[in-house]
Design a protein around this motif. Structure first.
Motif, mmCIF file in Angstrom:
data_model
loop_
_atom_site.group_PDB
_atom_site.id
_atom_site.type_symbol
_atom_site.label_atom_id
_atom_site.label_comp_id
_atom_site.label_asym_id
_atom_site.label_seq_id
_atom_site.Cartn_x
_atom_site.Cartn_y
_atom_site.Cartn_z
ATOM 1 N N PRO A 113 0.812 -1.229 0.000
ATOM 2 C CA PRO A 113 0.000 0.000 0.000
ATOM 3 C C PRO A 113 0.842 1.275 0.000
ATOM 4 C CG PRO A 113 -0.824 -1.589 1.607
ATOM 5 C CD PRO A 113 0.489 -2.116 1.123
ATOM 6 N N ARG A 114 1.979 1.263 0.685
ATOM 7 C CA ARG A 114 2.814 2.467 0.711
ATOM 8 C C ARG A 114 3.362 2.786 -0.676
ATOM 9 N NH1 ARG A 114 6.557 2.364 6.169
ATOM 10 N NH2 ARG A 114 4.875 2.658 7.667
ATOM 11 N N LEU A 115 3.782 1.758 -1.381
ATOM 12 C CA LEU A 115 4.311 1.973 -2.723
ATOM 13 C C LEU A 115 3.223 2.492 -3.651
ATOM 14 C CD1 LEU A 115 6.724 1.737 -4.594
ATOM 15 C CD2 LEU A 115 6.078 -0.625 -5.051
ATOM 16 N N GLU A 116 2.027 1.959 -3.533
ATOM 17 C CA GLU A 116 0.920 2.412 -4.363
ATOM 18 C C GLU A 116 0.544 3.852 -4.022
ATOM 19 O OE1 GLU A 116 -2.127 2.737 -7.064
ATOM 20 O OE2 GLU A 116 -0.446 1.330 -6.939
ATOM 21 N N LEU A 117 0.574 4.193 -2.733
ATOM 22 C CA LEU A 117 0.266 5.561 -2.323
ATOM 23 C C LEU A 117 1.294 6.534 -2.890
ATOM 24 C CD1 LEU A 117 -1.339 7.614 -0.647
ATOM 25 C CD2 LEU A 117 0.103 7.013 1.318
ATOM 26 N N LEU A 118 2.567 6.158 -2.829
ATOM 27 C CA LEU A 118 3.608 7.022 -3.384
ATOM 28 C C LEU A 118 3.420 7.191 -4.886
ATOM 29 C CD1 LEU A 118 6.253 8.596 -3.096
ATOM 30 C CD2 LEU A 118 7.480 6.455 -3.446
ATOM 31 N N ARG A 119 3.053 6.113 -5.575
ATOM 32 C CA ARG A 119 2.846 6.197 -7.020
ATOM 33 C C ARG A 119 1.745 7.197 -7.349
ATOM 34 N NH1 ARG A 119 -0.291 4.810 -10.947
ATOM 35 N NH2 ARG A 119 -1.842 3.960 -9.518
ATOM 36 N N ARG A 120 0.648 7.153 -6.586
ATOM 37 C CA ARG A 120 -0.462 8.073 -6.846
ATOM 38 C C ARG A 120 -0.075 9.518 -6.544
ATOM 39 N NH1 ARG A 120 -5.300 6.264 -3.524
ATOM 40 N NH2 ARG A 120 -3.821 5.050 -2.337
ATOM 41 N N ILE A 121 0.690 9.711 -5.458
ATOM 42 C CA ILE A 121 1.127 11.073 -5.112
ATOM 43 C C ILE A 121 2.021 11.641 -6.204
ATOM 44 C CG2 ILE A 121 2.526 12.414 -3.497
ATOM 45 C CD1 ILE A 121 1.528 10.593 -1.273
ATOM 46 N N LEU A 122 2.956 10.827 -6.687
ATOM 47 C CA LEU A 122 3.862 11.292 -7.734
ATOM 48 C C LEU A 122 3.109 11.600 -9.022
ATOM 49 C CD1 LEU A 122 6.954 8.951 -7.239
ATOM 50 C CD2 LEU A 122 6.672 11.316 -6.504
ATOM 51 N N CYS A 123 2.133 10.779 -9.334
ATOM 52 C CA CYS A 123 1.341 11.034 -10.543
ATOM 53 C C CYS A 123 0.607 12.365 -10.439
ATOM 54 C CB CYS A 123 0.348 9.894 -10.777
ATOM 55 S SG CYS A 123 1.114 8.354 -11.341
ATOM 56 N N ASP A 124 0.038 12.645 -9.262
ATOM 57 C CA ASP A 124 -0.675 13.907 -9.073
ATOM 58 C C ASP A 124 0.275 15.100 -9.154
ATOM 59 O OD1 ASP A 124 -3.005 12.495 -8.751
ATOM 60 O OD2 ASP A 124 -2.944 12.514 -6.557
ATOM 61 N N LEU A 125 1.487 14.924 -8.612
ATOM 62 C CA LEU A 125 2.452 16.021 -8.620
ATOM 63 C C LEU A 125 2.984 16.301 -10.022
ATOM 64 C CD1 LEU A 125 4.559 15.255 -5.409
ATOM 65 C CD2 LEU A 125 3.020 17.182 -5.740
ATOM 66 N N LEU A 126 3.199 15.244 -10.790
ATOM 67 C CA LEU A 126 3.867 15.394 -12.079
ATOM 68 C C LEU A 126 2.907 15.632 -13.240
ATOM 69 C CD1 LEU A 126 6.548 12.574 -11.750
ATOM 70 C CD2 LEU A 126 6.850 15.016 -11.370
ATOM 71 N N GLU A 127 1.629 15.355 -13.039
ATOM 72 C CA GLU A 127 0.683 15.465 -14.151
ATOM 73 C C GLU A 127 0.690 16.845 -14.812
ATOM 74 O OE1 GLU A 127 -3.996 14.471 -15.181
ATOM 75 O OE2 GLU A 127 -3.286 14.474 -13.105
ATOM 76 N N PRO A 128 0.728 17.963 -14.052
ATOM 77 C CA PRO A 128 0.737 19.274 -14.724
ATOM 78 C C PRO A 128 2.005 19.536 -15.531
ATOM 79 C CG PRO A 128 0.079 19.472 -12.414
ATOM 80 C CD PRO A 128 0.648 18.100 -12.589
ATOM 81 N N HIS A 129 3.069 18.760 -15.271
ATOM 82 C CA HIS A 129 4.350 19.024 -15.929
ATOM 83 C C HIS A 129 4.757 17.904 -16.882
ATOM 84 C CE1 HIS A 129 4.669 22.037 -12.747
ATOM 85 N NE2 HIS A 129 4.455 21.067 -11.873
ATOM 86 N N VAL A 130 3.849 16.988 -17.158
ATOM 87 C CA VAL A 130 4.219 15.795 -17.901
ATOM 88 C C VAL A 130 4.737 16.128 -19.300
ATOM 89 C CG1 VAL A 130 1.902 15.408 -18.813
ATOM 90 C CG2 VAL A 130 3.463 13.466 -18.511
ATOM 91 N N GLU A 131 4.248 17.209 -19.914
ATOM 92 C CA GLU A 131 4.685 17.550 -21.264
ATOM 93 C C GLU A 131 6.128 18.031 -21.283
ATOM 94 O OE1 GLU A 131 1.975 20.341 -22.891
ATOM 95 O OE2 GLU A 131 0.287 18.925 -22.992
ATOM 96 N N ARG A 132 6.625 18.518 -20.137
ATOM 97 C CA ARG A 132 7.993 19.033 -20.091
ATOM 98 C C ARG A 132 9.001 17.972 -19.660
ATOM 99 N NH1 ARG A 132 8.142 24.186 -16.464
ATOM 100 N NH2 ARG A 132 6.734 22.951 -15.173
ATOM 101 N N LEU A 133 8.522 16.808 -19.246
ATOM 102 C CA LEU A 133 9.424 15.762 -18.783
ATOM 103 C C LEU A 133 9.975 14.966 -19.956
ATOM 104 C CD1 LEU A 133 7.464 14.405 -15.683
ATOM 105 C CD2 LEU A 133 9.393 15.983 -15.713
ATOM 106 N N ARG A 134 11.225 14.554 -19.810
ATOM 107 C CA ARG A 134 11.875 13.735 -20.821
ATOM 108 C C ARG A 134 12.063 12.321 -20.282
ATOM 109 N NH1 ARG A 134 15.203 18.038 -20.175
ATOM 110 N NH2 ARG A 134 16.828 16.654 -19.351
ATOM 111 N N ARG A 135 12.128 11.383 -21.151
ATOM 112 C CA ARG A 135 12.346 9.998 -20.754
ATOM 113 C C ARG A 135 13.710 9.871 -20.065
ATOM 114 N NH1 ARG A 135 10.045 5.193 -22.133
ATOM 115 N NH2 ARG A 135 11.358 3.327 -22.070
ATOM 116 N N HIS A 136 13.742 9.180 -18.936
ATOM 117 C CA HIS A 136 14.949 8.954 -18.134
ATOM 118 C C HIS A 136 15.469 10.234 -17.476
ATOM 119 C CE1 HIS A 136 14.954 4.953 -19.714
ATOM 120 N NE2 HIS A 136 15.224 5.346 -20.943
ATOM 121 N N GLN A 137 14.662 11.276 -17.444
ATOM 122 C CA GLN A 137 15.094 12.509 -16.782
ATOM 123 C C GLN A 137 15.124 12.300 -15.269
ATOM 124 O OE1 GLN A 137 12.683 15.901 -17.693
ATOM 125 N NE2 GLN A 137 13.769 17.279 -16.304
ATOM 126 N N VAL A 138 16.149 12.872 -14.623
ATOM 127 C CA VAL A 138 16.273 12.775 -13.168
ATOM 128 C C VAL A 138 15.400 13.848 -12.521
ATOM 129 C CG1 VAL A 138 17.831 12.945 -11.198
ATOM 130 C CG2 VAL A 138 18.603 11.847 -13.310
#
Length: 235
Positions: A113-138
């Motif tokens: 459950p902790r891993l799934e919760l982190l995945r959802r949090i990261l998705c919510d945080l990154l969704e507004p910026h997804v177009e600016r992200l590059r594959r394998h970007q740190v």
């Protein structure tokens, strides 16, 4: 026979309790060089000290009983955890003197459950910026933790002191993030004070920044909530 022993013994104990000089609590405490995070949240500056309890030594606030903040003393074993690669620490269960060994990441392992919760949090945080992200970007995430930050700086300064004990720096340049300082530690001049504590009195110059440049694994990166320190030797 018991009365013959206990009567005088009880009188001796009472007399000792009345006449014996009290030992100051401060004599039984050792400073840690760090400030209490609980008091810092309330705008107070209270040093942390090492005390002795029924289960051994522990870290507590010097203003006890006004502040009841406590934490365990970090005892490293030099052995890596086979699951996480983190440091194995010597720990003690409350009420038991016998130590056991556990990973420093205990309680923070991301599974189920902790891993799934982190995945959802990261998705919510990154969704507004997804177009600016590059594959394998740190991507960096920062957690402001005064205690962990102070320990890291202390460790790095001690490593510098151990590796170059005969090469004392003449000047230090310190560039700290605006997110550090009194707002994080609850005390002004925390980083510069720690430099002086480990390296001695020396001129220190610098300023607060909105991002610091420093090397990580051989590459120069821009960081946040960090301090970059340059130590200069005399020619």
């Amino acid at each position: 026979m018991l009365r013959e022993f206990y009567g005088p013994f009880d009188e001796m104990c009472s007399e000792a309790q009345e006449k014996s000089e009290r030992v100051s609590r401060s004599l039984l405490e050792r400073p840690t060089g760090e400030m209490c995070p609980t008091c810092a949240e309330e705008g107070n500056e209270s040093p942390l000290v090492i005390r002795i309890g029924r289960n051994g030594e522990f870290i507590g606030c010097s203003t006890f009983p006004a502040c009841k903040h406590t934490s365990n003393i970090r005892v490293e074993t030099g052995v890596k955890c086979p699951e996480t690669g983190g440091e194995l620490l010597e720990r003690k269960k409350q009420g038991r003197n016998r130590p056991f060994y556990g990973c420093e990441s205990f309680g923070f392992l991301l599974r189920g459950p902790r891993l799934e919760l982190l995945r959802r949090i990261l998705c919510d945080l990154l969704e507004p910026h997804v177009e600016r992200l590059r594959r394998h970007q740190v991507i960096q995430f920062h957690l402001r933790d005064a205690g962990a930050s102070a320990r890291d700086l202390r460790m790095l300064l001690q490593q510098r002191l151990d590796s170059a004990a005969d090469e004392a720096p003449a000047v230090a340049l310190l560039f700290s993030c605006l997110g550090r300082g009194e707002g994080l530690y609850g005390v002004a001049g925390h980083d510069s004070g720690m430099i002086v504590e480990h390296l001695g009195e020396l001129p220190i110059g610098g300023f607060f920044c909105g991002g610091e440049i420093g090397p990580v694994q051989g590459r120069t990166r821009v960081h946040g909530f960090t301090s970059s320190i340059a130590l200069l030797r005399a020619p």
